[in-house]
Each structure stands twice: as structure tokens, then as C-alpha cells.
Design a protein around this motif. Structure first.
Motif, PDB file in Angstrom:
ATOM      1  N   ASN A  72     106.123  31.673 -36.565  1.00 43.64           N
ATOM      2  CA  ASN A  72     105.842  30.731 -35.645  1.00 43.64           C
ATOM      3  C   ASN A  72     104.388  30.629 -35.307  1.00 43.64           C
ATOM      4  O   ASN A  72     103.872  31.692 -35.017  1.00 43.64           O
ATOM      5  N   LYS A  73     103.936  29.621 -35.587  1.00 45.94           N
ATOM      6  CA  LYS A  73     102.382  29.546 -35.616  1.00 45.94           C
ATOM      7  C   LYS A  73     101.738  28.729 -34.477  1.00 45.94           C
ATOM      8  O   LYS A  73     100.498  28.862 -34.117  1.00 45.94           O
ATOM      9  N   SER A  74     102.814  28.379 -33.352  1.00 48.98           N
ATOM     10  CA  SER A  74     102.126  27.942 -31.974  1.00 48.98           C
ATOM     11  C   SER A  74     101.441  28.794 -31.394  1.00 48.98           C
ATOM     12  O   SER A  74     101.799  29.885 -31.301  1.00 48.98           O
ATOM     13  N   VAL A  75     100.363  28.222 -30.634  1.00 52.97           N
ATOM     14  CA  VAL A  75      99.615  29.106 -29.742  1.00 52.97           C
ATOM     15  C   VAL A  75      99.761  28.358 -28.340  1.00 52.97           C
ATOM     16  O   VAL A  75      99.653  27.236 -28.093  1.00 52.97           O
ATOM     17  N   SER A  76      99.690  29.244 -27.272  1.00 48.94           N
ATOM     18  CA  SER A  76      99.726  28.784 -25.844  1.00 48.94           C
ATOM     19  C   SER A  76      98.942  29.974 -24.945  1.00 48.94           C
ATOM     20  O   SER A  76      99.313  31.248 -25.244  1.00 48.94           O
ATOM     21  N   GLU A  77      97.883  29.549 -24.093  1.00 48.32           N
ATOM     22  CA  GLU A  77      97.258  30.299 -23.203  1.00 48.32           C
ATOM     23  C   GLU A  77      98.047  30.622 -21.912  1.00 48.32           C
ATOM     24  O   GLU A  77      98.048  31.569 -21.040  1.00 48.32           O
ATOM     25  N   ILE A  78      99.255  29.994 -21.905  1.00 50.12           N
ATOM     26  CA  ILE A  78     100.119  29.890 -20.588  1.00 50.12           C
ATOM     27  C   ILE A  78     101.450  30.524 -21.036  1.00 50.12           C
ATOM     28  O   ILE A  78     101.858  30.235 -22.060  1.00 50.12           O
ATOM     29  N   TYR A  79     102.065  31.176 -20.019  1.00 44.16           N
ATOM     30  CA  TYR A  79     103.431  32.065 -20.080  1.00 44.16           C
ATOM     31  C   TYR A  79     104.151  31.428 -18.819  1.00 44.16           C
ATOM     32  O   TYR A  79     103.756  31.782 -17.703  1.00 44.16           O
ATOM     33  N   LYS A  80     105.429  31.001 -19.264  1.00 45.73           N
ATOM     34  CA  LYS A  80     106.376  30.697 -18.001  1.00 45.73           C
ATOM     35  C   LYS A  80     107.279  31.651 -18.085  1.00 45.73           C
ATOM     36  O   LYS A  80     108.419  31.719 -19.021  1.00 45.73           O
ATOM     37  N   PRO A  81     107.751  32.719 -17.286  1.00 44.65           N
ATOM     38  CA  PRO A  81     108.723  33.444 -17.074  1.00 44.65           C
ATOM     39  C   PRO A  81     110.085  32.563 -16.747  1.00 44.65           C
ATOM     40  O   PRO A  81     110.035  31.844 -16.023  1.00 44.65           O
ATOM     41  N   THR A  82     111.050  32.953 -17.514  1.00 43.10           N
ATOM     42  CA  THR A  82     112.361  32.352 -17.148  1.00 43.10           C
ATOM     43  C   THR A  82     113.132  33.125 -16.386  1.00 43.10           C
ATOM     44  O   THR A  82     112.925  34.322 -16.120  1.00 43.10           O
ATOM     45  N   TRP A  83     114.215  32.435 -15.578  1.00 41.41           N
ATOM     46  CA  TRP A  83     115.082  33.207 -14.499  1.00 41.41           C
ATOM     47  C   TRP A  83     115.708  34.389 -15.150  1.00 41.41           C
ATOM     48  O   TRP A  83     115.606  35.302 -14.812  1.00 41.41           O
ATOM     49  N   LEU A  84     116.452  34.129 -16.702  1.00 41.84           N
ATOM     50  CA  LEU A  84     116.732  35.282 -17.148  1.00 41.84           C
ATOM     51  C   LEU A  84     115.975  36.599 -17.499  1.00 41.84           C
ATOM     52  O   LEU A  84     116.281  37.738 -17.194  1.00 41.84           O
ATOM     53  N   GLY A  85     114.767  36.053 -17.913  1.00 34.54           N
ATOM     54  CA  GLY A  85     113.607  37.226 -18.154  1.00 34.54           C
ATOM     55  C   GLY A  85     113.436  37.909 -16.938  1.00 34.54           C
ATOM     56  O   GLY A  85     113.298  39.218 -16.917  1.00 34.54           O
ATOM     57  N   ASN A  86     113.403  37.232 -15.564  1.00 34.05           N
ATOM     58  CA  ASN A  86     112.914  37.800 -14.624  1.00 34.05           C
ATOM     59  C   ASN A  86     114.149  38.861 -14.015  1.00 34.05           C
ATOM     60  O   ASN A  86     113.946  39.864 -13.715  1.00 34.05           O
ATOM     61  N   TYR A  87     115.343  38.169 -14.320  1.00 35.99           N
ATOM     62  CA  TYR A  87     116.431  39.005 -13.989  1.00 35.99           C
ATOM     63  C   TYR A  87     116.447  40.416 -14.594  1.00 35.99           C
ATOM     64  O   TYR A  87     116.802  41.318 -14.257  1.00 35.99           O
ATOM     65  N   PHE A  88     116.384  40.520 -15.933  1.00 33.25           N
ATOM     66  CA  PHE A  88     116.651  41.446 -16.920  1.00 33.25           C
ATOM     67  C   PHE A  88     115.424  42.411 -16.483  1.00 33.25           C
ATOM     68  O   PHE A  88     115.722  43.618 -16.482  1.00 33.25           O
ATOM     69  N   THR A  89     114.406  42.049 -16.273  1.00 31.92           N
ATOM     70  CA  THR A  89     113.030  42.673 -16.195  1.00 31.92           C
ATOM     71  C   THR A  89     113.239  43.605 -14.702  1.00 31.92           C
ATOM     72  O   THR A  89     113.106  44.848 -14.594  1.00 31.92           O
ATOM     73  N   LYS A  90     113.537  42.858 -13.714  1.00 27.25           N
ATOM     74  CA  LYS A  90     113.643  43.258 -12.304  1.00 27.25           C
ATOM     75  C   LYS A  90     115.073  44.342 -12.434  1.00 27.25           C
ATOM     76  O   LYS A  90     114.634  45.361 -11.803  1.00 27.25           O
TER      77      LYS A  90
END
Lengths: 181, 209
Positions: A72-90
Motif C-alpha cells: 500500500n503506497k498511500s500516505v497520511s499524516e493523520i491517524y483516526k483510531p477506531t472503536w474496535l482498536g480502542n477497545y482492544f488496546t484498552k
């Protein structure tokens, strides 16, 4: 979810991973097998078992992440955490997830291990993770989707995946440190 | 004199390093100290890639780095470690300004001073004593390499490991074993067996780790 700076998140995860590598080198790579394989007081996992458990996940995730990041070659300076990601990390972060988590049988390492090899592999994988986190600065943490070990249909974005992996590492690093303290 | 962006204590490291090799004239030292800029790299960053020409010479202030060979058959040899106080970089490529055969990478987070070939050469050309510094420095490098050749050709793996621990006892707690094994030319399995023996014999204390 609120958008945050990808660079800030990656820097924080890189610092945490750097700390994990230093701990493994300073505390565990010069320990003998008896210490590395001694069960925790009360019969919990040994240091080698904690690290082997992480190696099992690392073996899958770091390989898949590398493959998908290259594609994947796309680039972004911004990251948007998702609900699922926050749930697992927490859930996995030892500061927020105090509840004991049951391990899947295939990720339950046996007590008898080649302890030196386990420590060496752990350090190798964490060095690999450090490189991935650095390369991810020029990627899109939202667009790259990583299939989880739960099911290939449950996929999480790259930023979420890095966050829950490092939280999981932190959880078992602390557990391993408690074995001999 | 103020050296832009460079801490006085870092310049002191540079001056000591130079004085240990060859004490240069006051004028040469002043000029030599004015050409460096700070540089930082995290763990496992490739500073110089094989095939590229080494543009800089480094003064290591903190951290451990290695110069290593790696080919398409995945053969790898760690040629040397650098740590403070020493110069760093791929020296032959820097001095000859020809493509490097070796990589230079950090093994721990590292701080350096560095200067370019153009600036370094200008000081060498203007000051005879700076030129002597380089020839004395190179003689020291040759001595070190000859010593290492003897070690590689004559000593057992255990002797080599014990020798390394004696010279640099701290290295075990800073650098992953695989790089030490690669430096000594011992495969990873044998290295872990030897370490196991040293640990079982309770010998690590001898090396003040």
C-alpha cells in the motif's frame, strides 16, 4: 473518532518498544536457563513463556504488517483510531485493562522451551517492530487493514494494530518482570 | 570560541580523542573543532549503506554501532563496533571517497558529532599536524585489525568470547548477543552454548557485568 497526529502515536510506540528491547537485553539475555524457565510464584508463566507467547503473535503480525505495508503506497499524516482498536488496546494495556484475559490454547506456550533462543527471537522481533514503526511514518495508518489472528474477516487498521500489539507487549513484559522481583 | 549547536562537553570528547591519537597544533585544533555538527539516530538505523560513498566521519558520543558486511547470499560479518570515545563511519570509503562495501548501523540509540569529507579534507590540507593526526590514527586502526586477525585465526571461540567480555564487560547488557556472535565469527547456537557455560560456571561476575 478524533483524528490525531500519526507521527506522535508512532513516536510514542517507538519509545515504548525501545524500552522493551533495553529491558530484554539488560535483564534477560544474560540469565541462565534455570531463571528463565522458573515458573512465577503461584505457578504462573515463566519469563521464557511470557516472551514465547509474544513471539507467537509477533511471528504472525510483524510478517503480515510488512507485506501489507509494502503493497500500500498511500500516505497520511493523520491517524483516526477506531472503536474496535480502542477497545482492544484498552483491554490489553496493563494500566487500563486490569481484568485477567484467558489465552487461546494455541498461544499458551509449553513450560519446556529453549530459553536462550526465545529471548534472542524476542529481541530480533522487537528490532523488527521498531523498523516497521519507523517505516510507517511514510504510510497511511488508516488505509492499511491487517487481518487479526481472531479471524481473517476481522481486520484492523495499521495504527490500531500497532497500538494493541505494543499494549500487549507491555502487559507481558510487566508479567515477566514480576516473575523474579 | 562558540561552536554553533555543539555542546562544549561534546567538543571536549573530540579534543581528548584527538589528543590521544596525535596532539595537533593549537590553530589546527581550533579549526578542527569548528567543523562538526550534532547528529542523532535511533536503534537499528542504517547510517551508511553499502554501495553509497561515506560522506561523513563521526565522533561517537553515546551508543554502540557496527560496521558490517552483508551479501546477496545472506552472509554477514560484523567487522567492528564503535562506541565512545572513538571515530565512526566507514573509514576507507570516507578517505578514498569511493563506494562503501560495508554498512554502518546503530545497535542502540546513538549521539554523534559528524563532519563532511570536504570540511575534514580542508583542515587536513591547511595543517600539517592534522595530516599527521590522520596517519597516526590509521596506524592505530591497522594495529587493531592485525590484533583482531590473530584472534580470529588462533583463538578458540571460548577464548574470543572471554577476551571480548574482559575488554568490554558492559557490552553484554547493551548489545544483543547475535551481534556479538557475528563479531566473533561464532554461530548463534555455539554462542548461546558458550554463554550458557559462562553463566553456569558463575563466571560473569569476573567480567564485572
Amino acid at each position: 473518532m478524533t483524528a490525531i497526529s500519526a507521527k506522535d502515536v508512532l513516536n510514542r510506540l517507538e519509545q515504548q518498544t525501545e524500552g522493551h528491547i533495553q529491558t530484554a537485553i539488560r535483564l534477560w539475555q544474560n540469565m541462565d536457563d534455570a531463571q528463565l524457565l522458573a515458573p512465577a510464584p503461584g505457578g504462573g508463566w515463566s519469563i521464557a513463556q511470557c516472551l514465547e507467547h509474544l513471539n507467537g503473535y509477533g511471528h504472525y503480525y510483524y510478517t503480515v504488517i510488512r507485506q501489507l505495508m509494502e503493497r500500500n503506497k498511500s500516505v497520511s499524516e493523520i491517524y483516526k483510531p477506531t472503536w474496535l482498536g480502542n477497545y482492544f488496546t484498552k483491554m490489553l494495556d496493563p494500566d487500563s485493562g486490569k481484568r485477567k484475559i484467558r489465552t487461546f490454547p494455541k498461544h499458551n506456550p509449553p513450560p519446556s522451551l529453549n530459553a536462550q533462543l526465545v529471548v534472542a527471537e524476542f529481541i530480533r522481533q522487537q528490532e523488527d517492530l521498531l523498523t516497521l514503526l519507523r517505516e510507517a511514518r511514510n504510510k497511511n495508518l488508516n488505509a492499511i487493514k491487517i487481518p487479526t489472528t481472531l479471524s481473517k474477516w476481522i481486520r484492523m487498521n495499521l495504527g490500531d494494530t500497532f497500538r494493541f500489539l505494543v499494549a500487549h507487549n507491555e502487559r507481558h513484559m510487566r508479567q515477566a518482570k514480576r516473575v523474579i522481583s | 570560541m562558540i561552536y554553533f549547536g555543539v555542546m562544549i562537553q561534546d567538543i571536549a570528547v573530540l579534543k581528548n580523542l584527538i589528543n590521544q591519537i596525535y596532539p595537533i597544533s593549537v590553530e589546527a585544533m581550533e579549526e578542527m573543532c569548528s567543523i562538526w555538527t550534532p547528529f542523532h539516530a535511533g536503534r537499528k538505523e542504517l547510517i551508511t549503506r553499502a554501495g553509497d560513498t561515506e560522506r561523513y566521519i563521526y565522533v561517537v558520543l553515546d551508543g554502540v554501532q557496527r560496521v558490517y558486511y552483508h551479501d546477496e547470499q545472506d552472509r554477514e560479518a560484523t567487522i567492528l563496533f564503535t562506541y565512545t570515545p572513538s571515530f565512526g563511519g566507514v573509514l576507507d570509503s570516507f578517505l578514498l571517497q569511493s563506494p562503501s562495501r560495508y554498512h554502518y548501523e546503530t545497535l542502540t540509540p546513538s549521539h554523534f558529532l559528524r563532519t563532511s569529507h570536504v570540511q575534514f579534507s580542508a583542515v587536513r590540507a591547511r595543517h600539517h599536524s592534522a595530516e599527521r593526526l590522520v596517519s597516526h590514527g590509521l596506524a592505530g586502526v591497522i594495529s587493531g585489525l592485525q590484533e583482531r586477525l590473530v584472534e580470529i585465526q588462533c583463538f578458540s571461540s571460548e577464548d574470543k568470547l572471554r577476551g571480548l567480555l574482559k575488554r568490554s564487560p558492559h557490552i553484554l547488557q547493551i548489545v544483543p548477543h547475535k551481534y556479538l556472535a557475528s563479531y566473533l565469527g561464532i554461530d548463534a547456537t555455539n554462542f548461546s552454548k558458550l554463554m550458557g557455560k559462562i553463566l553456569r560456571d558463575g563466571d560473569l561476575g569476573k567480567y564485572q557485568v
